[in-house]
Scaffold this motif. Structure first.
Motif, PDB file in Angstrom:
ATOM      1  N   VAL A 301       7.271   6.264  -2.966  1.00 42.77           N
ATOM      2  CA  VAL A 301       6.217   5.914  -2.281  1.00 42.77           C
ATOM      3  C   VAL A 301       5.619   4.825  -3.365  1.00 42.77           C
ATOM      4  O   VAL A 301       5.077   3.793  -3.465  1.00 42.77           O
ATOM      5  CB  VAL A 301       5.411   6.853  -2.674  1.00 42.77           C
ATOM      6  CG1 VAL A 301       3.529   6.965  -2.456  1.00 42.77           C
ATOM      7  CG2 VAL A 301       4.906   7.318  -1.199  1.00 42.77           C
ATOM      8  N   MET A 302       6.282   4.835  -4.428  1.00 39.11           N
ATOM      9  CA  MET A 302       5.682   4.471  -6.335  1.00 39.11           C
ATOM     10  C   MET A 302       6.226   3.311  -6.008  1.00 39.11           C
ATOM     11  O   MET A 302       5.623   2.311  -6.292  1.00 39.11           O
ATOM     12  CB  MET A 302       6.619   4.650  -7.591  1.00 39.11           C
ATOM     13  CG  MET A 302       6.300   4.303  -8.611  1.00 39.11           C
ATOM     14  SD  MET A 302       6.364   6.272  -9.894  1.00 39.11           S
ATOM     15  CE  MET A 302       7.963   6.222  -9.917  1.00 39.11           C
ATOM     16  N   PHE A 303       7.698   2.599  -5.641  1.00 39.40           N
ATOM     17  CA  PHE A 303       8.085   0.915  -5.967  1.00 39.40           C
ATOM     18  C   PHE A 303       7.734   0.932  -4.808  1.00 39.40           C
ATOM     19  O   PHE A 303       7.085  -0.195  -4.754  1.00 39.40           O
ATOM     20  CB  PHE A 303       9.491   1.638  -5.486  1.00 39.40           C
ATOM     21  CG  PHE A 303       9.927   2.058  -7.060  1.00 39.40           C
ATOM     22  CD1 PHE A 303      10.111   3.022  -7.800  1.00 39.40           C
ATOM     23  CD2 PHE A 303      11.814   1.119  -7.126  1.00 39.40           C
ATOM     24  CE1 PHE A 303      10.489   2.441  -8.925  1.00 39.40           C
ATOM     25  CE2 PHE A 303      12.026   1.757  -7.990  1.00 39.40           C
ATOM     26  CZ  PHE A 303      11.637   2.008  -9.559  1.00 39.40           C
ATOM     27  N   SER A 304       7.093   1.164  -3.671  1.00 46.24           N
ATOM     28  CA  SER A 304       7.049   0.733  -2.384  1.00 46.24           C
ATOM     29  C   SER A 304       4.805  -0.220  -2.618  1.00 46.24           C
ATOM     30  O   SER A 304       4.391  -0.996  -2.449  1.00 46.24           O
ATOM     31  CB  SER A 304       6.613   0.927  -1.577  1.00 46.24           C
ATOM     32  OG  SER A 304       5.970   2.168  -1.353  1.00 46.24           O
ATOM     33  N   MET A 305       4.217   1.002  -3.718  1.00 47.38           N
ATOM     34  CA  MET A 305       2.725   0.614  -3.860  1.00 47.38           C
ATOM     35  C   MET A 305       2.936  -0.738  -5.539  1.00 47.38           C
ATOM     36  O   MET A 305       2.293  -1.662  -5.692  1.00 47.38           O
ATOM     37  CB  MET A 305       2.355   2.460  -4.649  1.00 47.38           C
ATOM     38  CG  MET A 305       0.805   1.624  -5.496  1.00 47.38           C
ATOM     39  SD  MET A 305       0.139   1.695  -3.845  1.00 47.38           S
ATOM     40  CE  MET A 305      -1.718   1.986  -4.933  1.00 47.38           C
ATOM     41  N   PHE A 306       4.426   0.060  -5.878  1.00 47.78           N
ATOM     42  CA  PHE A 306       4.232  -1.690  -7.057  1.00 47.78           C
ATOM     43  C   PHE A 306       4.541  -2.619  -6.565  1.00 47.78           C
ATOM     44  O   PHE A 306       3.504  -4.048  -6.319  1.00 47.78           O
ATOM     45  CB  PHE A 306       5.623  -1.780  -7.753  1.00 47.78           C
ATOM     46  CG  PHE A 306       5.577  -0.488  -8.724  1.00 47.78           C
ATOM     47  CD1 PHE A 306       4.596   0.122  -9.392  1.00 47.78           C
ATOM     48  CD2 PHE A 306       6.962  -0.189  -9.381  1.00 47.78           C
ATOM     49  CE1 PHE A 306       4.296   1.328 -10.076  1.00 47.78           C
ATOM     50  CE2 PHE A 306       7.314   0.993 -10.354  1.00 47.78           C
ATOM     51  CZ  PHE A 306       5.675   1.751 -10.802  1.00 47.78           C
ATOM     52  N   LEU A 307       4.982  -2.903  -4.916  1.00 44.64           N
ATOM     53  CA  LEU A 307       5.230  -3.770  -3.748  1.00 44.64           C
ATOM     54  C   LEU A 307       3.841  -4.683  -3.793  1.00 44.64           C
ATOM     55  O   LEU A 307       3.143  -5.279  -3.484  1.00 44.64           O
ATOM     56  CB  LEU A 307       6.101  -4.270  -2.980  1.00 44.64           C
ATOM     57  CG  LEU A 307       6.060  -4.518  -1.702  1.00 44.64           C
ATOM     58  CD1 LEU A 307       6.884  -6.440  -2.123  1.00 44.64           C
ATOM     59  CD2 LEU A 307       6.994  -4.537  -0.693  1.00 44.64           C
ATOM     60  N   VAL A 308       3.929  -3.302  -3.194  1.00 43.35           N
ATOM     61  CA  VAL A 308       1.655  -3.734  -2.896  1.00 43.35           C
ATOM     62  C   VAL A 308       0.911  -4.299  -3.686  1.00 43.35           C
ATOM     63  O   VAL A 308       0.099  -4.483  -3.710  1.00 43.35           O
ATOM     64  CB  VAL A 308       1.636  -2.350  -1.031  1.00 43.35           C
ATOM     65  CG1 VAL A 308       0.329  -3.086  -0.823  1.00 43.35           C
ATOM     66  CG2 VAL A 308       2.512  -2.055  -0.663  1.00 43.35           C
ATOM     67  N   LEU A 309       0.666  -3.668  -4.575  1.00 45.40           N
ATOM     68  CA  LEU A 309      -0.558  -3.543  -5.658  1.00 45.40           C
ATOM     69  C   LEU A 309      -0.547  -5.261  -6.009  1.00 45.40           C
ATOM     70  O   LEU A 309      -1.290  -5.778  -6.104  1.00 45.40           O
ATOM     71  CB  LEU A 309      -0.222  -2.539  -6.204  1.00 45.40           C
ATOM     72  CG  LEU A 309      -1.749  -2.325  -7.582  1.00 45.40           C
ATOM     73  CD1 LEU A 309      -2.572  -3.444  -6.374  1.00 45.40           C
ATOM     74  CD2 LEU A 309      -1.553  -0.961  -8.605  1.00 45.40           C
TER      75      LEU A 309
END
Length: 540
Positions: A301-309
Motif C-alpha cells: 500500500v505504501m509504495f503504491s501510495m507514493f506512486l499515486v500521490l
C-alpha cells in the motif's frame, strides 16, 4: 557450538570469557543509541537509493540518451539485485560475522554509487546499479540483525520500532532530497546522499558496533541459497516487467516461471535439509504469519501510495518534483513516531488489536483519499487520508517486524532480518504492479473518448498514461488544453478503483489477523519475552 567474539572497547567490561559468548548484549545506553543511529543511517542510505532516481528520469534520458526501457532497468536493477540476494547474504552475515559483512557492504555500496555518478552511458549505469543492489543486500539485513543481537530483549521492540520507522520513511527521504538536488543541481549529485550516509554509518560501525558471529558445525545451505535467488529474483523481475512489457510478454512469462519453479524447488529442498537456510515450517507460527502478511500489505500500500500521490500532485495539481515530494512528508511525520511507540502499544492493548487497528486505519485513509481527492480543493483534499494512512502504517509496521525477527533464534537473526526485508521488497513490488495496473486500466478506459480525432501517432502516448498525455498536450500548444484537461479528469476518475482495491486488501489483512493473529505481544514475540539466561553475555 554458537559463539561470538566481541571487539575490545576501551570502556567495555566483558562479564565472562569471550570464547563462551553467543550474542553480545550491550548494556551501556549511550552505546546502544549510537549503534541504533549507525544502523538507521545505513538503512536510510539503502532505502533512499530505491526511490531517489525516480525524479531524475528526465535528466537521465536527456544526458545519457537512455530509452524508457533503460530507465526502468536503471531503477529496477538495484531493487532486483537487492531483493534476490537478501536471504543468502543475511545467512552469510550470521556465519562470517555481522560487523565485517556490514563494513564490506558499506564500502562497496559507497564505491558503486560514486562510480555511478560518473557513468557516461545507460549500460554502465545499469551495471553499477545492479552492483549497488548487491552491496545493499550486504547492508540491509545486517542493520536489523545487529539490533536484535546486541540490544537486551527488553529494549529490542522499541529499537526495532525506530528501525522500522526509518525503513518506511527512507523512501520519502530519498524522494525529497533527490527532488531538491534535481531542482538545483545535475543528476550525478543524487548519488551524494547515499554515499554520505554510508560514510557516516561506516565510521559509527567501526567505533561502536560489537562483532558477533555464530559458529556452527553445519555446512552452508548452497542449494537453498541459489534457489532463493532464483525464486525471489524471478518473481520480482516478472512483477516489474509485467506492467511495462505486458503480462504475456516472453520476459514476464519466463521470469514468472523461473520464480515459481524456484520457489517450489526451494520449499522441497528446505523441507528435506536438516539445517536449511530457512525452515519453511516456521510460517505455521502464528506471529510470523501475521507479521509477514501485515508487513507485505503495509509496503504494498505504501509504495503504491507514493506512486499515486506523487502523480496526482505533479500531473493533476501541477506541483514541481520537490513540492510533490514535500507532500509526502506529513505521512512520514505521523508514521515515524508511531512506529517507535507501536511495540509499547502492542504490549498494552495486545498485538492483535494493534495490527487490526493499523490495517483498519490504512483502509480508512485510502478510502478518504479515494472519495475526497478533488483538484479544486488542492492538497488539503487529500491530506486527511495521507495522515490517517501514515498512522495506520506506523501502528502495523514495527510490531510486524518484531514478530518476524522474534520467530527465529539468535543464530538465525541474519536470515530473520533478510526474511523481513524480502517481505517488504516483495510487497512493494506487488503493490506498485497491482494498484498501478488498475489505475492505468481505469485511466485508459476514461481517456478513450478524448482520443477520437487525434492523429494516430499520438494516440499511443496519450493512452499509455497521464505523463505522456501532458507531454503531447504541451506540444500541441493552445490546442492541447482540452486534451490536458481530459487526461487529468481521466486520471482523477481512475484513482478510486485503485485506492479502494488497496483498502480492500487492508481489510482482508485485518480480517486474517483478527482470526489468526496472536492475541498478545508475548505470544507474537516469544524470543523478546523469555527470561534471559543467567550466562547471557554482556558488554557494559
Amino acid at each position: 557450538m554458537p559463539a561470538a567474539h566481541p571487539d575490545p572497547a576501551p570502556a567495555a567490561n566483558v562479564d565472562q570469557d569471550p570464547s563462551d559468548l553467543h550474542d553480545v548484549v550491550i548494556v551501556d545506553p549511550v552505546r546502544r543509541r549510537l549503534i541504533l543511529a549507525a544502523m538507521c543511517v545505513a538503512l536510510v542510505a539503502v532505502v533512499a537509493s530505491v526511490s531517489g532516481l525516480n525524479v531524475a528520469q528526465q535528466a537521465l534520458a536527456e544526458d545519457l540518451g537512455a530509452s524508457q526501457s533503460q530507465l526502468l532497468w536503471i531503477i529496477n536493477g538495484y531493487t532486483l539485485a537487492l531483493a534476490a540476494l537478501l536471504m543468502p547474504v543475511g545467512a552469510i552475515g550470521d556465519r562470517w560475522g555481522r560487523k565485517p559483512v556490514l563494513l564490506i557492504g558499506l564500502v562497496a555500496f559507497a564505491a558503486t554509487n560514486i562510480a555511478a555518478a560518473f557513468a557516461t552511458d545507460p549500460t554502465t549505469l545499469i551495471a553499477l546499479r545492479v552492483a549497488a543492489g548487491f552491496a545493499a543486500a550486504m547492508v540491509m539485513p545486517v542493520t536489523l540483525s545487529v539490533i536484535t543481537t546486541s540490544f537486551p530483549a527488553a529494549q529490542q521492540a522499541k529499537a526495532i520500532g525506530t528501525w522500522a520507522g526509518f525503513a518506511g520513511a527512507g523512501g520519502i527521504i530519498g524522494l525529497f532530497v533527490s527532488a531538491a538536488i534535481i531542482d538545483n543541481a545535475t543528476w550525478p549529485w543524487v548519488f551524494a546522499l547515499p554515499v554520505a550516509l554510508a560514510a557516516v554509518s561506516f565510521v559509527l560501525t567501526v567505533v561502536v558496533v560489537p562483532h558477533s558471529v555464530e559458529h556452527v558445525d553445519t555446512g552452508f545451505d548452497i542449494a537453498g541459497s541459489l534457489l532463493s535467488i532464483v525464486a525471489v529474483g524471478g518473481l520480482v523481475l516478472a512483477i516489474h516487467e509485467g506492467p511495462e512489457q505486458g503480462w504475456t510478454a516472453p520476459i514476464t512469462i519466463v521470469a514468472a516461471a523461473a520464480g515459481l519453479l524456484g520457489a517450489a524447488a526451494f520449499i522441497v529442498v528446505e523441507l528435506r535439509r536438516e539445517h536449511p537456510l530457512l525452515d519453511v515450517r516456521i510460517f505455521a507460527i502464528r506471529g510470523l504469519a501475521a507479521g509477514s502478511v501485515n508487513l507485505f500489505v503495509v509496503f504494498a500500500v505504501m509504495f503504491s501510495m507514493f506512486l499515486v500521490l506523487v502523480q496526482y500532485l505533479q500531473a493533476v495539481l501541477g506541483y514541481s518534483a520537490l513540492r510533490a515530494a514535500t507532500g509526502l512528508l506529513p505521512m512520514a511525520a505521523v508514521m515515524m513516531p508511531l512506529s517507535t511507540i507501536a511495540p509499547t502499544i502492542a504490549e498494552r492493548i495486545g498485538f492483535r488489536r494493534t495490527l487490526v487497528t493499523g490495517m483498519l486505519a490504512m483502509a480508512a485513509g485510502l478510502g478518504l483519499f479515494a472519495v475526497m481527492a478533488d483538484p479544486t480543493g488542492g492538497y488539503l483534499s487529500v491530506l486527511p487520508g495521507v495522515l490517517i494512512l501514515g498512522a495506520g502504517v506506523g501502528l502495523a509496521m514495527s510490531p510486524s517486524t518484531a514478530a518476524i525477527t522474534s520467530s527465529l533464534p539468535e543464530e538465525k537473526q541474519g536470515v530473520a532480518s533478510a526474511l523481513n526485508d524480502t517481505v517488504r521488497e516483495m510487497g512493494g513490488a506487488v503493490g506498485i504492479a497491482l494498484i498501478g495496473s488498475v489505475l492505468n486500466a481505469a485511466y485508459r478506459s476514461n481517456i478513450e473518448p478524448d482520443l477520437a480525432g487525434l492523429p494516430g501517432e499520438i494516440v499511443e502516448p496519450v493512452s499509455e498514461g497521464i505523463g505522456g498525455a501532458l507531454a503531447v498536450a504541451g506540444q500541441l500548444g493552445e490546442n492541447g488544453a482540452a486534451l490536458a484537461a481530459g487526461a487529468r479528469s481521466a486520471f482523477v476518475d481512475g484513482m478510486p478503483p485503485a485506492l479502494l482495491l488497496g483498502a480492500g486488501v487492508c481489510l482482508a489483512a485485518a480480517g486474517f489477523t483478527a482470526l489468526r493473529g496472536p492475541k498478545t505481544a508475548a505470544e507474537a514475540e516469544p524470543r523478546l519475552h523469555r527470561h534471559a539466561p543467567e550466562d547471557e553475555p554482556v558488554i557494559r
